[in-house]
Design a protein around this motif. Sequence first.
Motif, PDB file in Angstrom:
ATOM      1  N   ILE A 292      11.244   8.813  11.339  1.00 22.21           N
ATOM      2  CA  ILE A 292      10.234   9.824  11.038  1.00 22.21           C
ATOM      3  C   ILE A 292      10.798  10.870  10.071  1.00 22.21           C
ATOM      4  CG2 ILE A 292       8.892  11.723  12.028  1.00 22.21           C
ATOM      5  CD1 ILE A 292       7.670   8.995  12.527  1.00 22.21           C
ATOM      6  N   GLN A 293      12.026  11.303  10.305  1.00 24.31           N
ATOM      7  CA  GLN A 293      12.633  12.301   9.422  1.00 24.31           C
ATOM      8  C   GLN A 293      12.746  11.771   8.000  1.00 24.31           C
ATOM      9  OE1 GLN A 293      16.335  13.166  11.378  1.00 24.31           O
ATOM     10  NE2 GLN A 293      15.349  14.305  13.045  1.00 24.31           N
ATOM     11  N   LYS A 294      13.168  10.528   7.866  1.00 26.28           N
ATOM     12  CA  LYS A 294      13.320   9.949   6.534  1.00 26.28           C
ATOM     13  C   LYS A 294      11.957   9.771   5.872  1.00 26.28           C
ATOM     14  CE  LYS A 294      16.399   8.622   3.581  1.00 26.28           C
ATOM     15  NZ  LYS A 294      17.484   9.522   3.167  1.00 26.28           N
TER      16      LYS A 294
ATOM     17  N   ALA B  47      17.214   1.858   1.743  1.00 28.71           N
ATOM     18  CA  ALA B  47      16.999   0.650   2.548  1.00 28.71           C
ATOM     19  C   ALA B  47      18.255   0.319   3.332  1.00 28.71           C
ATOM     20  CB  ALA B  47      16.624  -0.529   1.648  1.00 28.71           C
ATOM     21  N   LEU B  48      18.066  -0.042   4.597  1.00 28.02           N
ATOM     22  CA  LEU B  48      19.165  -0.469   5.456  1.00 28.02           C
ATOM     23  C   LEU B  48      18.805  -1.803   6.076  1.00 28.02           C
ATOM     24  CD1 LEU B  48      21.341   1.543   7.889  1.00 28.02           C
ATOM     25  CD2 LEU B  48      20.158  -0.457   8.744  1.00 28.02           C
ATOM     26  N   GLY B  49      19.718  -2.776   5.994  1.00 23.40           N
ATOM     27  CA  GLY B  49      19.522  -4.082   6.605  1.00 23.40           C
ATOM     28  C   GLY B  49      20.616  -4.360   7.609  1.00 23.40           C
ATOM     29  N   THR B  50      20.253  -4.901   8.762  1.00 28.06           N
ATOM     30  CA  THR B  50      21.227  -5.099   9.827  1.00 28.06           C
ATOM     31  C   THR B  50      20.844  -6.282  10.696  1.00 28.06           C
ATOM     32  OG1 THR B  50      22.235  -4.075  11.786  1.00 28.06           O
ATOM     33  CG2 THR B  50      19.990  -3.401  11.243  1.00 28.06           C
TER      34      THR B  50
ATOM     35  N   PRO C 116       0.827  -1.209   0.000  1.00 27.82           N
ATOM     36  CA  PRO C 116       0.000   0.000   0.000  1.00 27.82           C
ATOM     37  C   PRO C 116       0.866   1.266   0.000  1.00 27.82           C
ATOM     38  CG  PRO C 116       0.065  -0.961   2.182  1.00 27.82           C
ATOM     39  CD  PRO C 116       0.771  -1.927   1.276  1.00 27.82           C
ATOM     40  N   GLU C 117       0.222   2.394  -0.130  1.00 25.17           N
ATOM     41  CA  GLU C 117       0.926   3.676  -0.108  1.00 25.17           C
ATOM     42  C   GLU C 117       1.498   3.906   1.286  1.00 25.17           C
ATOM     43  OE1 GLU C 117       2.204   7.137  -2.136  1.00 25.17           O
ATOM     44  OE2 GLU C 117       1.145   5.378  -2.878  1.00 25.17           O
ATOM     45  N   LEU C 118       2.828   4.027   1.367  1.00 26.62           N
ATOM     46  CA  LEU C 118       3.526   4.194   2.642  1.00 26.62           C
ATOM     47  C   LEU C 118       4.553   5.308   2.534  1.00 26.62           C
ATOM     48  CD1 LEU C 118       4.301   0.436   3.477  1.00 26.62           C
ATOM     49  CD2 LEU C 118       2.445   1.814   4.446  1.00 26.62           C
ATOM     50  N   ASP C 119       4.950   5.809   3.728  1.00 24.42           N
ATOM     51  CA  ASP C 119       6.042   6.774   3.791  1.00 24.42           C
ATOM     52  C   ASP C 119       7.340   6.125   4.262  1.00 24.42           C
ATOM     53  OD1 ASP C 119       4.435   9.086   3.073  1.00 24.42           O
ATOM     54  OD2 ASP C 119       3.494   8.823   5.040  1.00 24.42           O
ATOM     55  N   ALA C 120       7.254   4.944   4.851  1.00 31.79           N
ATOM     56  CA  ALA C 120       8.427   4.165   5.274  1.00 31.79           C
ATOM     57  C   ALA C 120       7.942   2.776   5.660  1.00 31.79           C
ATOM     58  CB  ALA C 120       9.146   4.832   6.447  1.00 31.79           C
TER      59      ALA C 120
ATOM     60  N   LEU D  98      11.539   4.400  -1.332  1.00 34.06           N
ATOM     61  CA  LEU D  98      10.871   4.145  -0.060  1.00 34.06           C
ATOM     62  C   LEU D  98      11.906   3.830   1.027  1.00 34.06           C
ATOM     63  CD1 LEU D  98       8.135   3.607   1.470  1.00 34.06           C
ATOM     64  CD2 LEU D  98       8.530   1.185   0.961  1.00 34.06           C
ATOM     65  N   PRO D  99      11.899   4.534   2.166  1.00 35.10           N
ATOM     66  CA  PRO D  99      12.801   4.195   3.272  1.00 35.10           C
ATOM     67  C   PRO D  99      12.380   2.875   3.920  1.00 35.10           C
ATOM     68  CG  PRO D  99      12.008   6.468   3.454  1.00 35.10           C
ATOM     69  CD  PRO D  99      11.153   5.776   2.431  1.00 35.10           C
ATOM     70  N   VAL D 100      13.322   1.965   4.061  1.00 34.68           N
ATOM     71  CA  VAL D 100      13.036   0.662   4.677  1.00 34.68           C
ATOM     72  C   VAL D 100      14.115   0.357   5.705  1.00 34.68           C
ATOM     73  CG1 VAL D 100      12.696  -1.807   4.314  1.00 34.68           C
ATOM     74  CG2 VAL D 100      11.948  -0.186   2.562  1.00 34.68           C
ATOM     75  N   TYR D 101      13.676   0.039   6.929  1.00 33.97           N
ATOM     76  CA  TYR D 101      14.590  -0.363   8.000  1.00 33.97           C
ATOM     77  C   TYR D 101      14.313  -1.831   8.285  1.00 33.97           C
ATOM     78  CZ  TYR D 101      17.489   0.229  12.168  1.00 33.97           C
ATOM     79  OH  TYR D 101      18.520   0.161  13.100  1.00 33.97           O
ATOM     80  N   ALA D 102      15.313  -2.704   8.048  1.00 34.90           N
ATOM     81  CA  ALA D 102      15.114  -4.151   8.145  1.00 34.90           C
ATOM     82  C   ALA D 102      16.095  -4.758   9.139  1.00 34.90           C
ATOM     83  CB  ALA D 102      15.296  -4.800   6.772  1.00 34.90           C
TER      84      ALA D 102
END
Length: 469
Positions: free
Chosen positions: A459-461, A439-442, A298-302, A335-339
């Motif tokens: 939130i900033q991203k 995208a960042l994966g860790t 869906p439409e997302l901001d992050a 799209l910002p993605v934190y994984a």
Amino acid sequence: MSSSKITNLPRVVVAALKGGAGKTFLTVGLVAALRKRGLNVGVFKKGPDYIDAGWLGMAAGRDCYNLDAFLFPEEIARESFLRKSAGSDVSIVEGNRGLFDGVDAKGSYSTAELAKLVNAPVILIVDATKITRTAAAMVLGCKLLDPDLRIEGVILNRVAGTRHETVLREAIESAAHVPVLGSVAKLPLENFPQRHLGLLPLYEHPQAAEFVDQAAEIVERAVDLEKVLAICQSAEHLEIPDSSALDQAAAVESKPLLRIGILKDSAFQFYYPENLEALRNAGADLIFLSALVEKDLPELDALYIGGGFPETHAEALARNDVFKNSLRSAVENGLPVYAECGGLMYLSRNLLIDRHSYPMVGVFPVDSVLERNPQGHGYIQVEVQEANPFYPEGTVLKGHEFHYSYVTGLDRPGASYAFRVVRGHGMDGHRDGICCGNALGTYVHVHALGQPEWARCMIQKARAYRQRK
């Protein structure tokens, strides 16, 4: 700084002499039994644990919160305990590993140190397998090792029979002068499926509610709940500062809410409640999704993808091509993605399990390989040394890692690595934090109370992405 007393906070820490003593099962049963009595039970898990916390939360009918003085400062841990205990009739903290087991010979960050931090009495679970009077020596030794610790009761587990219980009870109460509150017989392990270091995750247990009910019934029969409650009520007063860093962190932004997706299903289930709360408090509307059943993103901001067990759902994840393609396209569009951990594995090219290859999303130009033994386990600390979507360079992150996978192809072109591993293993003992676009994966699991900049950076991203759109 002035402070106000919290006068009515019954509480106890449930500890054990070692890991694998049955502590989680008995704590879940204790919490569920007290809840059946109509009590509002606050629940906490010592250390960076998602699985036990899930079971405790189910037993209590509310979120279970983690307490860890390594991941965040002691005063924050203490204050969080007080805040999350507000309104509870009783609060129960499950320890981890053995009572005094910490990161060094002094037992730093151990369950014992946490019990003193929240000024709580301790109930000790004793695995009675093949011992009698030796159990009394161990309980007495715990009392003598730290006289400031209040060990107020013992629950015997895996007791072989009535005579075994009688000898254990007499030995402990006469030699260690600690009352035995109950005795639980040996139970068939097939009733309590386990994986890795503990119980099967809540979302994967075939009969989770029945498991909790059965644990409650066993504790009701075997443990003197009135004595347990008396120990909880004997806890002394605690103090909390009138002015608090947690108050400042909870200020909600007045700007329009940002849509941040959370992949949460049986494949991705490891999220600290405080992390999700921090995102909400910082201005996020959380959109919960499943990588197993969703089609288009869906439409997302992050997007935030936590840990879990993608390996147990590899075929289903691999088959959902529509969702994978939609997610990969969104990342390519910024799209910002934190994984984290399982999320990292999902965003890799392939997941390799026992010579089988399952195609994943393909954001990161690496493959994830599942092994039979842990590749990284324990606390981890990294320093941000390279440009990345979320953290300023120079930031030091504390977290934990627990992964049976490793990634191959770290030297392939198309990705950079933002973190230098200071403590722990990460991806190869030296690097972590793979980046590709936004995208960042860790492998590092961070806790929002210890890394408040995490939610702010998310939130900033997300806001920058929305504005660009």
